[in-house]
Design an enzyme around this catalytic site. Sequence first.
Site, short mmCIF file in Angstrom:
data_model
loop_
_atom_site.label_atom_id
_atom_site.label_comp_id
_atom_site.label_asym_id
_atom_site.label_seq_id
_atom_site.Cartn_x
_atom_site.Cartn_y
_atom_site.Cartn_z
N GLY A 182 1.78 -4.47 -16.56
CA GLY A 182 2.27 -3.14 -16.19
C GLY A 182 1.27 -2.05 -16.50
O GLY A 182 0.18 -2.31 -17.04
N CYS A 207 -6.82 3.69 -7.24
CA CYS A 207 -6.53 2.99 -5.98
C CYS A 207 -7.81 2.65 -5.22
O CYS A 207 -8.05 1.49 -4.87
CB CYS A 207 -5.60 3.84 -5.13
SG CYS A 207 -5.33 3.17 -3.49
N THR A 243 -2.75 12.63 -12.66
CA THR A 243 -3.72 11.86 -13.45
C THR A 243 -3.44 10.36 -13.45
O THR A 243 -4.16 9.60 -14.12
CB THR A 243 -3.77 12.39 -14.91
OG1 THR A 243 -2.41 12.48 -15.39
CG2 THR A 243 -4.41 13.75 -14.99
N GLY A 285 -11.04 9.42 -5.31
CA GLY A 285 -10.16 8.32 -4.87
C GLY A 285 -9.34 7.67 -5.97
O GLY A 285 -8.42 6.91 -5.68
N ILE A 325 -0.13 -7.17 -9.68
CA ILE A 325 -1.55 -7.37 -9.98
C ILE A 325 -1.81 -8.83 -10.32
O ILE A 325 -2.74 -9.46 -9.80
CB ILE A 325 -2.00 -6.47 -11.15
CG1 ILE A 325 -1.93 -5.00 -10.72
CG2 ILE A 325 -3.39 -6.84 -11.65
CD1 ILE A 325 -2.33 -4.00 -11.77
N GLY A 326 -0.94 -9.40 -11.16
CA GLY A 326 -1.13 -10.77 -11.59
C GLY A 326 -1.20 -11.73 -10.42
O GLY A 326 -2.09 -12.59 -10.36
N HIS A 372 7.35 -10.21 22.78
CA HIS A 372 7.22 -11.66 22.61
C HIS A 372 5.82 -12.09 23.03
O HIS A 372 5.35 -11.66 24.09
CB HIS A 372 8.26 -12.38 23.47
CG HIS A 372 8.10 -13.87 23.45
ND1 HIS A 372 8.50 -14.62 22.36
CD2 HIS A 372 7.58 -14.74 24.36
CE1 HIS A 372 8.23 -15.90 22.61
NE2 HIS A 372 7.66 -16.00 23.81
#
Length: 468
Positions: free
Chosen positions: A274, A43, A145, A40, A186-187, A447
């Site tokens: 980054g 991620c 990778t 995996g 990420i931050g 709706h």
Amino acid sequence: MDNNFDVIVIGSGPGGYVCAIRSAQLGLRTACVESEKTLGGTCLNVGCIPSKSLLNSSEIYHKAQKEFNNLGIETRDIKLNLSKMMENKKKSILTLTKGIEFLFKKNKITHLKGKGSISDKDTISVTGYSGKKTNYKTKNIVIATGSVSTSLPGIKIDEKTVVSSTGALSFEKVPKNLIVIGGGYIGLELSSVWKRLGSNVTVVEFLDHIIPGMDKDISTEFQNILTKQGINFKLNSNVTAVNVIKNKAVVDFTNKESAKRERIECDKVLVAVGRQANIDETIIEANIKLDSHKKIEVNKKFETSIKNIYAVGDVINKYPMLAHKAEDEGIAVAEIIAGQAGHVNYDVIPAVIYTSPEVAMVGKTEEQLKKENIKYNVGKFPFLANSRAKVNNETEGFVKIIADRKTDKVLGVSIISVVAGTMIAELALAMEFGASSEDIARTCHAHPTHSEAIKEAALALSKRAIHF
Ligand code: NAI
């Protein structure tokens, strides 16, 4: 075990494992080599999935504390059990990584356990966990990778006090004060998690705005929303030093405009500035050409400079660095290897920040179109005027659709909404089919749904929104 394959994929992240499954579906004898104990990649193990688990749990905790009472749900003694929250996260990861193992078995993909390296253009050598080396022959190699976190000069990530996203997904207790360097994906996702769980969070961002690359309108509105949630921002700020003294950190930064220097003491520092391509020495030794950002150069067919060696995902010179872009490349390269016409449309790759509300975009921003000198019209619709959002008390944000002034073709869409990540799929599909804003405006939307705001934004392009 069979030591001869048609394809060996190096890396089992979203690019690699999807490529392996598609290759096997196409009848290619496929293996996938992974150095970590679970499949995996970043991620599933230390990225998208664990962060989404914590975002979900922390949001429920926050709502239970701050919002349930207003809805007539009386709760008493709401307490955080962080280790249980982390256990739940681990369980989700385990289910999903086991899911890939199952898919590998189902598709008869050989899972090579250990570190794979390119010995030759048709040989992959795998060093198993015991240290034993085995060579495997293959007609094609796919490098998947991925990427690794970057840091700033002079700042050492120890994953204890100064952490990357990996460390910030596993704090053992809620830091009292957390400094986040970098106001990107990420931050901001991890700032949200720890703010909700009780940290005092300050984001230090180098630029004068957060989430660079997204529409400026969105970035401004999003920062206002996060500020209201209690996250502090120091923009235009250059971090000059991070010093760790007895499990505490001191972060020094300078405002680029005023030259004012500031120092903040905190318990943890998250460096989220980054990621860079994960290039192993054997990739260099194999003489695979890299670009100036040290990413593998590939052509339209994902071929590297060496015949029969392909590459996909974060490791290549194609952007954005997102899991779903890697997945699409994995599928495309498998189809190309099998003699089909695999292809990825880089103009229509959605991007989502899974905060609350979420932020999502697809296509171009106004700033990009201005740079490219393309004339456009804009239609905007606020969730304040959307009935479903109103009844759910989720009125923050808006939908912004940008269409070509001449042809009305949709060029880009940005959304801030609690369900922006789900909503953006409709726009990606519309753009894949070359839809005009009129096509969207004339499509019946159920709706009451948040998605009606998409139709209204499309109507707003020609000043005919109904509810605003
Ligand atoms: P990012 O590129 O999204 O953001 C990095 C931020 O750091 C930028 O705002 C940048 O201006 C800032 N920065 C750079 N140098 C700095 C400095 N010296 N001082 C202060 N700020 C500085 O990178 P991030 O957040 O680390 O994410 C890495 C990758 O992972 C991204 O490519 C992103 O696409 C991917 N990702 C995607 C997610 C999603 O799809 N929801 C979630 C998490 C990561």
